[in-house]
Design an enzyme around this catalytic site. Structure first.
Site, short mmCIF file in Angstrom:
data_model
loop_
_atom_site.label_atom_id
_atom_site.label_comp_id
_atom_site.label_asym_id
_atom_site.label_seq_id
_atom_site.Cartn_x
_atom_site.Cartn_y
_atom_site.Cartn_z
N ASN A 128 0.85 -1.19 0.00
CA ASN A 128 0.00 0.00 0.00
C ASN A 128 0.88 1.24 0.00
O ASN A 128 1.77 1.37 0.84
CB ASN A 128 -0.89 0.01 1.25
CG ASN A 128 -1.74 1.26 1.33
OD1 ASN A 128 -2.67 1.43 0.54
ND2 ASN A 128 -1.44 2.14 2.27
N GLU A 129 0.65 2.11 -0.96
CA GLU A 129 1.36 3.39 -1.04
C GLU A 129 2.88 3.19 -1.02
O GLU A 129 3.61 3.87 -0.30
CB GLU A 129 0.92 4.32 0.10
CG GLU A 129 -0.56 4.67 0.00
CD GLU A 129 -1.07 5.54 1.14
OE1 GLU A 129 -0.26 5.95 2.01
OE2 GLU A 129 -2.28 5.83 1.17
N ASN A 130 3.33 2.24 -1.83
CA ASN A 130 4.77 1.97 -1.90
C ASN A 130 5.52 3.04 -2.68
O ASN A 130 6.75 2.95 -2.82
CB ASN A 130 5.01 0.59 -2.51
CG ASN A 130 4.25 -0.49 -1.77
OD1 ASN A 130 3.28 -1.02 -2.29
ND2 ASN A 130 4.66 -0.81 -0.56
#
Length: 819
Positions: free
Chosen positions: A424-426
């Site tokens: 997530n949201e890398n």
């Protein structure tokens, strides 16, 4: 008939054997805990001499599950504790199996854990969300031979556990994440006895090629065989969703290496699992050797799903719009240490709201959650906690792969799971000096390959990392129309634009914050400041309450009224997007976060449709009105006691319902019938303009769906007096029941007119023998909280004693209440 009776008898006998084979016990009571580090494990087990001033005085009695941060995660005056904590207890250990193994089975403990028997370390684990076991067999046997076992511990085994949630850059999740990285034994801990030869994991793959055709069940097992047992017999029993035995299989085996396919079975036209009818088959696996039996039972479901390329989601041959939300493991008063009863209440509330899909953010969650999703019919996206911060080194990457492997293997059999999430949201840097997109892509490819290798039957997804969208099967971009950027009316256009960029599109995370009990007569005012057509994604700094371009998240009123409009618009649009696979609102419940200290409830992400204590916000009923079929009706404003405006001004009264029509009565007088039309925004056409004057109004709605009639009613005051800036406060007790008093503060101007738009931050205090119910992370359970429409509530335990309650607010005189 005889065959059916025999099948029922077989099932009954099998169930009896399962009970007899039960060798697991939850270790809940009789624990002690200290929230700091010790000089070493010896300080937890050394003999205590009465009156010894050197003995540590700070052990406290607790029950499991237990979280370090049950209250300090939302204490407005401190940062939540991140560090070590120690647990200790003494247990009786009597393994009934000759040469059997004795295990401590952790369902989840954060974030690094070490296990000791007396002063000997027997196991360590890194990772706060996957299950794992500590084999204490040899250590227990050794300790039982000591004199201290008989004298100091009276025949019991001392168990000492050190948990540590200290900050560590080489560990996931990142401390930049928008949730607390909790510490403690915050899921159940079990004492398990296994036979000499036992089942470690059972993989039961249920599949169908075509709806109405044959189903296949492939059973693979991984065994624990430390003594190298040479032969055994296995038995497999299958019962259908009605509990009727339909198959059994017996086989002698001599090979125990790796994962072995033991049985491949077909059945015609299996009963299918779906959100509407979540039918599950039961697979019971037994292995018998040297007169000992190990049993494991799993539920499986037959279903066929597909994310259509450039199209919607299909389940069992039909389009299904995924109507979803998200879950964090977080609750008022306990942090991550939710009991099974709490978890059950929460998941059932989701189902009551109409959810058929849930993303578990942002980590593997309790087996209890997955079991409930299986039985209630909720499809699942589950993911590992690679969340924000960038990409660490070999230790970091090894943990991510290990947690991915554990998640897939431990939850492999759940029919509810359709997606494994890799991150997530890398695209969010910050933890490391280097932020290299190509290295992140390379590692994402490795995780994707590992996922498909471990489980080819599920889809793989990530959220918000555009430069990796082509790697995974399903991609979810960042779309926050009407909150971090843009107008909520741009939602469909922005979604279609993103849909066209990916082969398979699923929109998870949308919505916005709302301060429970805060309402507005003009909720959309902030949109006039916002740039339209500039996109709807969340960008760096958008979550801040300061600086940058105008956005509702910064410049809006955070009222339930605004979020009601935003949600209403999204839901009515989703009904007109035939290409949409589905969405998931972020999140179902408010949750604690270390990066939002200045929110109306400090340290709480307030985007939920319910509060941290299960109190429903108005938006819960908006989802119900679109997503459920059982007749319901809800008048907006149950927590809005006073409305305001000019004398005779027409005010909109909104009703949310899934009924065909509704009639509104105002002080007993009918204001007419409205027909429901989902595309008639707002409130699907169930709205009335009511002229209001100073006084009390009782609103009642009567809604009909076929022959079923449902009603709802609220009472509100209407204030016409205009107010100036806040000048003073009042504090009074408005209710008391069962020793719990409710205290209310109100803010007035210099002429004693209630300031209905006041949002002052107020701080409650208490001196005496009572106790404020604070640090709950809710609108009525926080020692510091922003006002909602010029007022705020807090509860207190009176303890049948005297107390003085105070309330302070910058620029206003402090007031006191004797209780």
């Amino acid at each position: 008939m005889l065959k059916k009776v025999s099948a029922i008898l077989l099932f009954f006998l099998s169930a009896c054997q399962l009970v007899q084979a039960q060798t697991s016990k939850r270790l809940i009571n009789n624990w002690e805990f200290v929230k700091q580090d010790l000089g070493g494990v010896w300080e937890a087990v050394r003999p205590v001499k009465v009156g010894n001033p050197e003995e540590l005085p700070f052990w406290q009695k607790v029950n499991l599950p237990h979280c370090f941060n049950a209250t300090d995660a939302v204490d407005p005056d401190v940062n939540y504790y991140q560090g070590p904590g120690w647990y200790r207890t003494n247990i009786e250990v009597e393994n009934p199996y000759e040469k059997g193994r004795t295990l401590l089975h952790f369902e989840g403990a954060g974030q690094k854990t070490a296990v000791y028997i007396y002063n000997i370390k027997v196991a360590e684990h890194v990772g706060g969300y996957d299950e794992w076991t500590a084999d204490i067999t040899d250590a227990v046997a050794k300790f039982k031979k000591t004199e201290v076992f008989k004298t100091q511990f009276k025949g019991k085994i001392p168990v000492v556990i050190r948990c540590d949630n200290s900050r560590d850059l080489e560990m996931i999740p990142s401390n930049l994440s928008d949730f607390n990285v909790y510490g403690g034994i915050y899921r159940y801990l079990n004492l398990v006895y296994t036979p000499q030869l036992s089942v470690d994991k059972l993989f039961a793959k249920a599949s169908i090629s075509d709806v109405g055709g044959y189903g296949k069940l492939a059973v693979t097992a991984r065994l624990t065989n430390p003594d190298q047992v040479k032969s055994a017999q296995i038995k497999i029993y299958v019962t259908d969703p009605n509990g009727i035995g339909i198959a059994d299989f017996t086989r002698d085996i001599t090979m125990f290496k790796g994962d072995s396919l033991l049985w491949d079975w077909s059945l015609r036209a299996p009963k299918l699992w779906s959100p509407e009818v979540p039918q599950q088959y039961t697979v019971r696996f037994e292995i018998i050797s040297n007169g000992q039996k190990s049993t494991i039972t799993q539920k499986v479901g037959f279903r066929k799903f597909e994310f259509v390329k450039k199209g919607p989601f299909m389940l069992n041959g039909k389009r299904l719009l995924l109507r979803g939300t998200h879950r964090h493991e977080d609750h008022a008063g306990v942090g991550a240490a939710m009991t099974e009863e709490m978890i059950t209440t929460e998941i059932k509330l989701m189902k009551e709201m109409g959810v058929n899909f849930i993303r578990l953010g942002h980590y593997q969650q309790s087996r209890i959650v997955l079991n409930l999703c299986d039985s209630l019919g909720i499809l699942v996206w589950e993911e590992i906690p690679w969340c924000r911060g960038g990409l660490g080194g070999p230790t970091y990457q090894a943990q991510a792969k290990r947690m991915l492997t554990n998640m897939i293997e431990q939850h492999y059999n759940h029919p509810s799971i359709i997606i494994w999430g890799l991150g997530n949201e890398n695209d969010w840097p910050g933890d490391f000096t280097e932020f290299d997109q190509e290295k992140i892509r390379t590692f994402m490819k490795e995780l994707n390959q590992l996922s498909h290798q471990l489980d080819p039957s599920r889809s793989i997804a990530i959220r918000r990392c555009d430069f990796c969208r082509d790697i995974v099967d399903v991609y979810s971009p960042s779309i926050w129309a009407g909150w971090y950027r843009g107008y909520y009316t741009e939602y469909k256009d922005v979604s279609l634009e993103e849909f066209n960029k990916s082969d398979r599109f699923l929109h998870v995370e949308w919505g916005g914050d709302s301060h429970a009990r805060r309402h507005s007569e003009n909720p959309d005012n902030a949109l006039s400041k916002v740039k339209k057509g500039g996109g709807a994604d969340e960008r760096a700094g958008d979550a801040s309450l300061y600086g940058g371009a105008a956005r509702v998240s910064k410049d809006g009123d955070w009222s339930e009224s605004y979020i009601a409009n935003l949600i209403d618009w999204h839901l009515k649009e989703q009904e007109t997007m035939p290409w949409l696979s589905g969405t998931a609102y972020w999140p179902f419940k408010d949750f604690s976060t270390p990066i939002r200290p200045e929110n109306p409830v400090p340290y709480v992400n307030q985007k939920g449709v319910i509060e941290r204590d299960f109190t429903k916000k108005e938006s819960f009923y908006i989802f119900q009105s679109y997503w459920t079929t059982t007749p319901m009706v809800h008048l907006y404003g149950h927590t809005w006691p006073i409305r305001w405006g000019e004398p005779g001004e027409e005010k909109m009264v909104k009703v949310y319902s899934n009924c065909d029509e509704a009639e509104l009565f105002v002080n007993g007088k009918s204001f007419g019938i409205r027909k429901r039309d989902s595309q008639n925004f707002p409130a699907a056409g169930l709205r009335w303009q009511v002229p209001m004057n100073k006084g009390t109004y009782t609103f009642k709605v009567v809604a009909k769906k076929g022959k079923v009639v449902v009603t709802d009613e609220i009472t509100q005051e209407y204030q016409i007096e205009k107010w100036d800036k806040p000048a003073k406060m009042t504090l009074q007790k408005i209710d008391e029941k069962d020793g719990i008093a409710t205290i209310e503060v109100k803010v007035f101007d210099a002429k004693n007119v209630l300031c209905l738009d006041a949002i002052n931050l107020v701080s409650f205090g208490l001196v005496g023998d009572g106790e404020l119910i604070r640090d709950q992370g809710t609108s009525t359970g926080s020692a510091k909280v922003q006002l909602y429409n010029g007022r705020a509530l807090i509860k207190m335990k009176t303890n049948n004693a005297k107390s003085v309650i105070s309330v302070q607010s910058k620029g206003l005189p402090t007031v006191f209440l004797n209780q």
